[in-house]
Motif scaffolding. Sequence first.
Motif, PDB file in Angstrom:
ATOM      1  N   LYS A   1     -17.304  -3.600   4.443  1.00 35.30           N
ATOM      2  CA  LYS A   1     -16.243  -4.597   4.767  1.00 35.30           C
ATOM      3  C   LYS A   1     -16.437  -5.395   5.724  1.00 35.30           C
ATOM      4  O   LYS A   1     -15.665  -6.277   5.980  1.00 35.30           O
ATOM      5  CB  LYS A   1     -14.936  -3.895   4.671  1.00 35.30           C
ATOM      6  CG  LYS A   1     -14.733  -3.336   3.263  1.00 35.30           C
ATOM      7  CD  LYS A   1     -13.431  -2.690   3.329  1.00 35.30           C
ATOM      8  CE  LYS A   1     -12.034  -3.518   3.418  1.00 35.30           C
ATOM      9  NZ  LYS A   1     -11.330  -3.589   2.170  1.00 35.30           N
TER      10      LYS A   1
ATOM     11  N   LEU B   1      -5.007   2.474   5.758  1.00 34.77           N
ATOM     12  CA  LEU B   1      -4.569   1.893   4.433  1.00 34.77           C
ATOM     13  C   LEU B   1      -3.225   0.955   4.855  1.00 34.77           C
ATOM     14  O   LEU B   1      -3.424  -0.165   4.459  1.00 34.77           O
ATOM     15  CB  LEU B   1      -4.112   2.836   3.609  1.00 34.77           C
ATOM     16  CG  LEU B   1      -3.721   2.497   1.923  1.00 34.77           C
ATOM     17  CD1 LEU B   1      -4.982   1.780   1.525  1.00 34.77           C
ATOM     18  CD2 LEU B   1      -3.251   3.604   1.165  1.00 34.77           C
ATOM     19  N   LEU B   2      -2.479   1.288   5.636  1.00 37.69           N
ATOM     20  CA  LEU B   2      -1.353   0.442   6.105  1.00 37.69           C
ATOM     21  C   LEU B   2      -1.580  -0.665   7.068  1.00 37.69           C
ATOM     22  O   LEU B   2      -1.036  -1.597   7.147  1.00 37.69           O
ATOM     23  CB  LEU B   2      -0.511   1.286   6.722  1.00 37.69           C
ATOM     24  CG  LEU B   2       0.600   2.304   5.813  1.00 37.69           C
ATOM     25  CD1 LEU B   2       1.536   2.838   6.755  1.00 37.69           C
ATOM     26  CD2 LEU B   2       1.231   1.612   4.432  1.00 37.69           C
ATOM     27  N   THR B   3      -2.658  -0.433   7.672  1.00 40.91           N
ATOM     28  CA  THR B   3      -3.184  -1.561   8.510  1.00 40.91           C
ATOM     29  C   THR B   3      -4.135  -2.421   7.762  1.00 40.91           C
ATOM     30  O   THR B   3      -4.638  -3.309   8.244  1.00 40.91           O
ATOM     31  CB  THR B   3      -4.133  -1.169   9.929  1.00 40.91           C
ATOM     32  OG1 THR B   3      -4.915  -0.138   9.317  1.00 40.91           O
ATOM     33  CG2 THR B   3      -2.978  -0.458  10.832  1.00 40.91           C
ATOM     34  N   GLY B   4      -4.386  -2.250   6.524  1.00 40.72           N
ATOM     35  CA  GLY B   4      -5.351  -3.032   5.780  1.00 40.72           C
ATOM     36  C   GLY B   4      -6.693  -2.936   6.011  1.00 40.72           C
ATOM     37  O   GLY B   4      -7.547  -3.913   5.614  1.00 40.72           O
TER      38      GLY B   4
ATOM     39  N   ASP C   1      -8.354  -0.744   1.401  1.00 39.52           N
ATOM     40  CA  ASP C   1      -7.457  -1.193   0.458  1.00 39.52           C
ATOM     41  C   ASP C   1      -7.439  -0.256  -0.431  1.00 39.52           C
ATOM     42  O   ASP C   1      -8.313   0.715  -0.777  1.00 39.52           O
ATOM     43  CB  ASP C   1      -7.705  -2.482  -0.076  1.00 39.52           C
ATOM     44  CG  ASP C   1      -9.009  -2.563  -0.692  1.00 39.52           C
ATOM     45  OD1 ASP C   1      -9.485  -1.889  -1.348  1.00 39.52           O
ATOM     46  OD2 ASP C   1      -9.836  -3.601  -0.555  1.00 39.52           O
ATOM     47  N   SER C   2      -6.551  -0.439  -1.680  1.00 41.21           N
ATOM     48  CA  SER C   2      -6.288   0.691  -2.691  1.00 41.21           C
ATOM     49  C   SER C   2      -7.546   0.873  -3.379  1.00 41.21           C
ATOM     50  O   SER C   2      -7.790   1.997  -4.115  1.00 41.21           O
ATOM     51  CB  SER C   2      -5.234   0.063  -3.606  1.00 41.21           C
ATOM     52  OG  SER C   2      -5.426  -1.220  -3.910  1.00 41.21           O
ATOM     53  N   LEU C   3      -8.341   0.020  -3.599  1.00 42.05           N
ATOM     54  CA  LEU C   3      -9.725   0.169  -4.424  1.00 42.05           C
ATOM     55  C   LEU C   3     -10.823   0.936  -3.711  1.00 42.05           C
ATOM     56  O   LEU C   3     -11.394   1.718  -4.256  1.00 42.05           O
ATOM     57  CB  LEU C   3     -10.422  -1.296  -4.867  1.00 42.05           C
ATOM     58  CG  LEU C   3      -9.694  -1.960  -5.695  1.00 42.05           C
ATOM     59  CD1 LEU C   3     -10.249  -3.444  -5.727  1.00 42.05           C
ATOM     60  CD2 LEU C   3      -9.184  -1.437  -6.945  1.00 42.05           C
TER      61      LEU C   3
ATOM     62  N   VAL D   1      -9.544   3.359  -1.875  1.00 44.68           N
ATOM     63  CA  VAL D   1      -9.253   4.677  -1.816  1.00 44.68           C
ATOM     64  C   VAL D   1      -9.534   5.491  -3.006  1.00 44.68           C
ATOM     65  O   VAL D   1      -9.814   6.472  -2.892  1.00 44.68           O
ATOM     66  CB  VAL D   1      -7.525   4.620  -2.059  1.00 44.68           C
ATOM     67  CG1 VAL D   1      -6.910   5.957  -2.600  1.00 44.68           C
ATOM     68  CG2 VAL D   1      -6.889   4.188  -0.707  1.00 44.68           C
ATOM     69  N   LEU D   2      -9.799   4.759  -4.102  1.00 39.24           N
ATOM     70  CA  LEU D   2     -10.503   5.268  -5.272  1.00 39.24           C
ATOM     71  C   LEU D   2     -12.002   5.524  -4.945  1.00 39.24           C
ATOM     72  O   LEU D   2     -12.472   6.716  -5.608  1.00 39.24           O
ATOM     73  CB  LEU D   2     -10.398   4.258  -6.655  1.00 39.24           C
ATOM     74  CG  LEU D   2      -9.020   4.208  -7.158  1.00 39.24           C
ATOM     75  CD1 LEU D   2      -8.978   3.216  -8.393  1.00 39.24           C
ATOM     76  CD2 LEU D   2      -8.562   5.577  -7.395  1.00 39.24           C
ATOM     77  N   GLU D   3     -12.641   4.934  -4.271  1.00 38.05           N
ATOM     78  CA  GLU D   3     -14.156   5.223  -3.874  1.00 38.05           C
ATOM     79  C   GLU D   3     -13.966   6.569  -3.208  1.00 38.05           C
ATOM     80  O   GLU D   3     -14.497   7.701  -3.248  1.00 38.05           O
ATOM     81  CB  GLU D   3     -14.635   4.294  -2.953  1.00 38.05           C
ATOM     82  CG  GLU D   3     -14.988   3.079  -3.636  1.00 38.05           C
ATOM     83  CD  GLU D   3     -15.706   1.984  -2.843  1.00 38.05           C
ATOM     84  OE1 GLU D   3     -16.936   2.464  -2.119  1.00 38.05           O
ATOM     85  OE2 GLU D   3     -15.221   0.739  -2.544  1.00 38.05           O
TER      86      GLU D   3
ATOM     87  N   PRO E   1      -1.307   7.304  -3.180  1.00 32.89           N
ATOM     88  CA  PRO E   1      -2.492   6.418  -2.573  1.00 32.89           C
ATOM     89  C   PRO E   1      -2.046   6.630  -0.677  1.00 32.89           C
ATOM     90  O   PRO E   1      -2.877   6.726  -0.007  1.00 32.89           O
ATOM     91  CB  PRO E   1      -2.180   5.276  -3.095  1.00 32.89           C
ATOM     92  CG  PRO E   1      -1.456   5.196  -3.925  1.00 32.89           C
ATOM     93  CD  PRO E   1      -0.802   6.232  -4.058  1.00 32.89           C
ATOM     94  N   SER E   2      -0.790   6.991  -0.485  1.00 32.54           N
ATOM     95  CA  SER E   2      -0.556   6.888   1.019  1.00 32.54           C
ATOM     96  C   SER E   2      -1.104   8.108   1.571  1.00 32.54           C
ATOM     97  O   SER E   2      -1.122   8.201   2.868  1.00 32.54           O
ATOM     98  CB  SER E   2       1.004   6.786   1.263  1.00 32.54           C
ATOM     99  OG  SER E   2       1.669   8.003   0.626  1.00 32.54           O
TER     100      SER E   2
END
Lengths: 470, 81
Positions: free
Chosen positions: B18, B31-34, B37-39, B41-43, B63-64
């Motif tokens: 990224k 996650l919270l700081t960006g 991202d949620s995608l 998370v799935l990886e 997710p959290s």
Amino acid sequence: MEPAFRPRIIPRLETRPWLVRWVQTRLGKVALAAVFGGILMLNQEPRALLIAIALLAISLWPQHRRLWVALATCYSLLVYTLGANGASNPLYLAAILFFMFAGICTGQAQLRPNAWIFRRPVRNLLVFYCALVVIVSSLPFNGFAVATLSLFVLFGGKYIWFLGYALLDRRRKGQQPLLVRLFHFQPFWGSTNVPYPKGESYLARIEARTDQDMAVTQLKGFKLVLWASVLKVVLALFDQLVHGTPGCFTRWLPGSFAVPDLQVVIAAYLARQPFPRGLCWLSVLANFCSILLRISIMGHFIIGICRMAGFNALRNTYNPLASTTIADFYNRVYYYFKELLVDFFFYPTYLRYFKDRPRLRLFFATLAAAGFGNLLYHILASIGMVSQIGLWRLIVGFHVYAIYAMILGLAIGISQIRSMGCAQARSGLVGTLGVLLFYSLIMVLDSHNFNWSIADYGSFLLNLLVPFPR
Amino acid sequence: MQKREKLRRFVGDILVRKGDNKPFADEDSLLLTGRIDSLNVLEIVTFMEKELQFNLSEQAFDPSCYDSIDSMVELTERSNT
């Protein structure tokens, strides 16, 4: 390594210790709320006074932040939402019924999270709501009860995703009282039908815990709203310079490029009086820039106010022109809409299907979210049109959007799979330009003009890309 | 290789992809700081399922719980007990 000096239009206020300290004083809090309210007034925000008062209360008594948010939201609902929509008895009754329904659903889901209906609560909620829409739209008679039910459905369309997040949070411990949580639906800082920024549990995680955090978060919010104001000026300048829309710059900019609006260009093409191809391309690109600016401004104002209330939310739009992939662009432009699609459609599909086929699993879940979820969201957001054109015409009218959503889902899916295999970030001007060109073209289909079919749009796009002799 | 080390390396690769080369500690919120991202998370979920024998179907997905390396390690340990 970060450059030592980077010129900025809006300085990084939150990195100045003296300012962070001053904002924590009583005078600083009052001054910040007043100046912030003034900026909102200059931007013609009708709720500027309410927002400034709510933010002042939150700044002075942050220990009661959630209560202030709920009160301001309740006031905003009564005066600006219900009041502005011709406050009538069926409307108030529909609002009361909806909040009762939402309260019962949320409370029961928390009490019995393993009951069959709450095992997949969002799917069940959507099925119930869609069934209600079908029933109400086919009722053969009118009257007070039907009017109330129709308004209940309208309310549902506006609040359904907020209720969805509340149901997803059903297992979370230490939540706010139920009534307070309900009045965080469509919070006073603003929202579309997409909850900005997500649900209550997300708010709890990003809430400022100390005075220092609060001051930094507020300064970041202040900065974001200043940036949104700058972008608003840029948009006015753009509209006037490109389209010739009269505005505040008329005195200084007497001429314009007179690029016609995209809708006008398509209408002219379909009427067999097309504009020159170059002008059509300019119109498509101008439409893309205009949408990008409008989404950025809208999201920045909402998140700016939210940050001023002490919630350190991520921006909705973040540097979209730096996107290197189609999936990256979507994430950078529509962050909270993408999060909604991920939370309600992507995760459930991903966790349930094709577990032993990773690429198909990812692709199918992406298609379910960016394709099906995206379409469903937009149909439900337009549910108010059922009373004017009927349910069937609404669904048929969305066939163009359905194809748009499907192409988008496929493209994001492929982009996701491609980027999963890469160890390094893709970069380069060509990649970025390709992404921007893709979205410029696909946004032609993101139109809610129900008078044109996919054949009309397809013919216009084909004419842009492949120069046919006429 | 230890679970923690494997996770660190995998998350580090995502961040590099990224364009984020900043260092990160095990307790840092990602996650919270960006930063992810949620995608992403799935990886991570897929990686945990494949490499760390993490059985997601036994867990209520949240997710959290994938916000930091510490919380991910805690999740895999809970799943194995």
